[in-house]
Write a protein that holds these residues in place. Structure first.
Motif, mmCIF file in Angstrom:
data_model
loop_
_atom_site.group_PDB
_atom_site.id
_atom_site.type_symbol
_atom_site.label_atom_id
_atom_site.label_comp_id
_atom_site.label_asym_id
_atom_site.label_seq_id
_atom_site.Cartn_x
_atom_site.Cartn_y
_atom_site.Cartn_z
ATOM 1 N N GLY A 99 0.815 -1.209 0.000
ATOM 2 C CA GLY A 99 0.000 0.000 0.000
ATOM 3 C C GLY A 99 0.850 1.261 0.000
ATOM 4 O O GLY A 99 0.557 2.232 -0.713
ATOM 5 N N LEU A 100 1.924 1.244 0.803
ATOM 6 C CA LEU A 100 2.838 2.381 0.828
ATOM 7 C C LEU A 100 3.498 2.555 -0.531
ATOM 8 O O LEU A 100 3.662 3.685 -1.022
ATOM 9 N N LEU A 101 3.872 1.456 -1.166
ATOM 10 C CA LEU A 101 4.496 1.519 -2.495
ATOM 11 C C LEU A 101 3.546 2.135 -3.516
ATOM 12 O O LEU A 101 3.932 3.014 -4.295
ATOM 13 N N PHE A 102 2.283 1.687 -3.529
ATOM 14 C CA PHE A 102 1.316 2.245 -4.472
ATOM 15 C C PHE A 102 1.148 3.754 -4.257
ATOM 16 O O PHE A 102 1.028 4.523 -5.218
ATOM 17 N N TRP A 103 1.121 4.154 -2.999
ATOM 18 C CA TRP A 103 0.861 5.546 -2.651
ATOM 19 C C TRP A 103 2.035 6.454 -3.017
ATOM 20 O O TRP A 103 1.858 7.536 -3.583
ATOM 21 N N GLN A 104 3.249 6.006 -2.704
ATOM 22 C CA GLN A 104 4.425 6.866 -2.835
ATOM 23 C C GLN A 104 5.244 6.604 -4.105
ATOM 24 O O GLN A 104 6.273 7.257 -4.310
ATOM 25 N N TRP A 105 4.819 5.689 -4.939
ATOM 26 C CA TRP A 105 5.582 5.359 -6.150
ATOM 27 C C TRP A 105 5.768 6.599 -7.022
ATOM 28 O O TRP A 105 4.842 7.361 -7.270
ATOM 29 N N ARG A 106 7.000 6.799 -7.473
ATOM 30 C CA ARG A 106 7.305 7.907 -8.377
ATOM 31 C C ARG A 106 7.268 7.408 -9.815
ATOM 32 O O ARG A 106 8.027 6.514 -10.178
ATOM 33 N N PRO A 107 6.388 7.979 -10.646
ATOM 34 C CA PRO A 107 6.285 7.504 -12.025
ATOM 35 C C PRO A 107 7.536 7.846 -12.835
ATOM 36 O O PRO A 107 8.170 8.891 -12.615
ATOM 37 N N MET A 108 7.885 6.957 -13.736
ATOM 38 C CA MET A 108 8.948 7.208 -14.713
ATOM 39 C C MET A 108 8.324 6.910 -16.076
ATOM 40 O O MET A 108 8.403 5.797 -16.577
ATOM 41 N N PRO A 109 7.675 7.912 -16.677
ATOM 42 C CA PRO A 109 6.778 7.652 -17.800
ATOM 43 C C PRO A 109 7.448 7.478 -19.158
ATOM 44 O O PRO A 109 6.756 7.285 -20.168
ATOM 45 N N GLN A 110 8.776 7.523 -19.205
ATOM 46 C CA GLN A 110 9.448 7.359 -20.498
ATOM 47 C C GLN A 110 9.085 6.000 -21.096
ATOM 48 O O GLN A 110 9.212 4.964 -20.434
ATOM 49 N N VAL A 111 8.650 5.995 -22.342
ATOM 50 C CA VAL A 111 8.152 4.770 -22.979
ATOM 51 C C VAL A 111 9.315 3.974 -23.571
ATOM 52 O O VAL A 111 10.116 4.498 -24.357
ATOM 53 N N ILE A 112 9.404 2.710 -23.181
ATOM 54 C CA ILE A 112 10.401 1.802 -23.741
ATOM 55 C C ILE A 112 9.853 1.136 -24.995
ATOM 56 O O ILE A 112 10.522 1.055 -26.014
ATOM 57 N N TRP A 113 8.639 0.621 -24.917
ATOM 58 C CA TRP A 113 7.926 0.142 -26.101
ATOM 59 C C TRP A 113 6.433 0.332 -25.899
ATOM 60 O O TRP A 113 5.944 0.389 -24.774
ATOM 61 N N SER A 114 5.728 0.457 -27.007
ATOM 62 C CA SER A 114 4.277 0.594 -26.978
ATOM 63 C C SER A 114 3.712 -0.151 -28.186
ATOM 64 O O SER A 114 4.007 0.208 -29.334
ATOM 65 N N LEU A 115 2.941 -1.198 -27.904
ATOM 66 C CA LEU A 115 2.415 -2.065 -28.943
ATOM 67 C C LEU A 115 0.908 -1.910 -29.024
ATOM 68 O O LEU A 115 0.236 -1.604 -28.027
ATOM 69 N N THR A 116 0.373 -2.118 -30.195
ATOM 70 C CA THR A 116 -1.065 -2.052 -30.400
ATOM 71 C C THR A 116 -1.519 -3.285 -31.163
ATOM 72 O O THR A 116 -0.702 -4.106 -31.603
ATOM 73 N N GLY A 117 -2.844 -3.396 -31.343
ATOM 74 C CA GLY A 117 -3.392 -4.483 -32.131
ATOM 75 C C GLY A 117 -3.339 -5.818 -31.412
ATOM 76 O O GLY A 117 -3.313 -5.887 -30.177
ATOM 77 N N PRO A 118 -3.291 -6.916 -32.183
ATOM 78 C CA PRO A 118 -3.338 -8.262 -31.600
ATOM 79 C C PRO A 118 -2.222 -8.549 -30.605
ATOM 80 O O PRO A 118 -2.428 -9.244 -29.613
ATOM 81 N N VAL A 119 -1.028 -7.996 -30.864
ATOM 82 C CA VAL A 119 0.097 -8.246 -29.945
ATOM 83 C C VAL A 119 -0.184 -7.623 -28.579
ATOM 84 O O VAL A 119 0.111 -8.216 -27.528
ATOM 85 N N ALA A 120 -0.769 -6.436 -28.587
ATOM 86 C CA ALA A 120 -1.099 -5.783 -27.318
ATOM 87 C C ALA A 120 -2.131 -6.593 -26.553
ATOM 88 O O ALA A 120 -2.021 -6.766 -25.324
ATOM 89 N N TRP A 121 -3.151 -7.080 -27.252
ATOM 90 C CA TRP A 121 -4.161 -7.907 -26.591
ATOM 91 C C TRP A 121 -3.554 -9.198 -26.056
ATOM 92 O O TRP A 121 -3.927 -9.675 -24.982
ATOM 93 N N LEU A 122 -2.604 -9.771 -26.818
ATOM 94 C CA LEU A 122 -1.944 -10.996 -26.371
ATOM 95 C C LEU A 122 -1.181 -10.759 -25.075
ATOM 96 O O LEU A 122 -1.263 -11.555 -24.129
ATOM 97 N N LEU A 123 -0.447 -9.650 -25.013
ATOM 98 C CA LEU A 123 0.323 -9.357 -23.801
ATOM 99 C C LEU A 123 -0.595 -9.069 -22.616
ATOM 100 O O LEU A 123 -0.298 -9.471 -21.483
ATOM 101 N N THR A 124 -1.708 -8.389 -22.873
ATOM 102 C CA THR A 124 -2.671 -8.159 -21.796
ATOM 103 C C THR A 124 -3.230 -9.476 -21.282
ATOM 104 O O THR A 124 -3.359 -9.693 -20.067
#
Length: 269
Positions: free
Chosen positions: A117-142
């Motif tokens: 809970g503390l981790l969720f609350w205090q986590w610092r985002p690092m939003p730099q994108v390493i990869w971003s997939l769409t389509g069937p591959v994205a659904w597969l990973l989800t």
């Protein structure tokens, strides 16, 4: 005199009444700790998967990278220290000098949930994108990520889900019955890998259609803990079960289910 004895027997001695109160208190405490864990694990799925929760791994104002790495490392380290120390048999023997033994596992679960809970609350985002997939591959990973969480649930049920999270211990105390450990047994996913619970977590953590630097850092650090934690855990298992566990270790892989000779001790405890 006989009427008085009958009345006293019906009411019970102070020790018996105290025992009943203690049983109820332990059971309620165990159920509350389990409920807190349930909310925490559901939040974790949303936190990493970007589902509708108040804050995900990528939410919040971006901070300097050095600050984010330092804070997030500290948050993960706190969970690792709590999880590692409180799970050790030596600590359990010391800890149960101060808390009732039937509440020990529930307290462990509550402490782990508090660290998360503390981790969720205090986590610092690092939003730099390493990869971003769409389509069937994205659904597969989800789908793989959700399958990883399902593996965690199935693996915990195989070895007694309620025992793992302290409810069985509290229930036995409520029923005034002695606790008997579940013991070492081979069933289900444990015939394929020795640590299916950890395998499920790894699949869930790494299967990301969009991998940001923050989620990559989380996955990388938790993978390191999984490798360290399973090594520590196996030392305890070898000490507890000796040659039986060593034989199991020789026959069944740790995390990656590659083919090996079949396990001969079916249903062993």
């Amino acid at each position: 005199m006989s009427d008085m004895l009958t009345t006293l027997d019906r009411i019970g001695t102070p020790q018996r009444r105290c025992g009943r109160v203690g049983g109820w208190a332990t059971l309620i405490y165990g159920l509350l700790c389990y409920a807190v864990f349930g909310v925490t694990i559901l939040y974790a799925i949303g936190f990493l998967g970007g589902l509708p929760v108040p804050k995900t791994v990528n939410d919040g104002a971006a901070r300097p990278l050095g600050e984010s790495l330092l804070v997030n490392t500290g948050l993960l380290a706190l969970f690792v220290v709590q999880h590692t120390i409180m799970a050790r048999p030596a600590f359990k023997r010391w800890w149960t000098r101060f808390i009732p033994e039937p509440a020990e596992r529930s307290t462990f679960v509550l402490a782990a949930s508090a660290c998360l809970g503390l981790l969720f609350w205090q986590w610092r985002p690092m939003p730099q994108v390493i990869w971003s997939l769409t389509g069937p591959v994205a659904w597969l990973l989800t789908g793989l990520s959700l399958a990883g969480w399902a593996i965690v649930l199935i693996a915990s049920a195989t070895i007694s889900h309620m025992d793992l999270f302290g409810v069985r211990q509290a229930w036995l105390r409520f029923r005034n019955r002695p606790y008997v450990p579940v013991g070492f047994r081979l069933a289900g996913l444990y015939r394929l890998v020795r640590h299916p619970l950890m395998l499920g977590f790894l699949i869930a953590f790494w299967s990301a259609p969009t991998m940001t630097l923050g989620r990559l850092f989380f996955a990388f650090m938790t993978t390191g803990y999984v490798l360290f934690g399973t090594w520590i855990e196996e030392r305890d298992l070898i000490a507890a079960h000796g040659e039986r566990y060593l034989d199991y270790k020789r026959r069944v892989p740790g995390l990656i289910p590659w083919p090996r000779p079949s396990v001969a001790v079916s249903g062993a405890r």
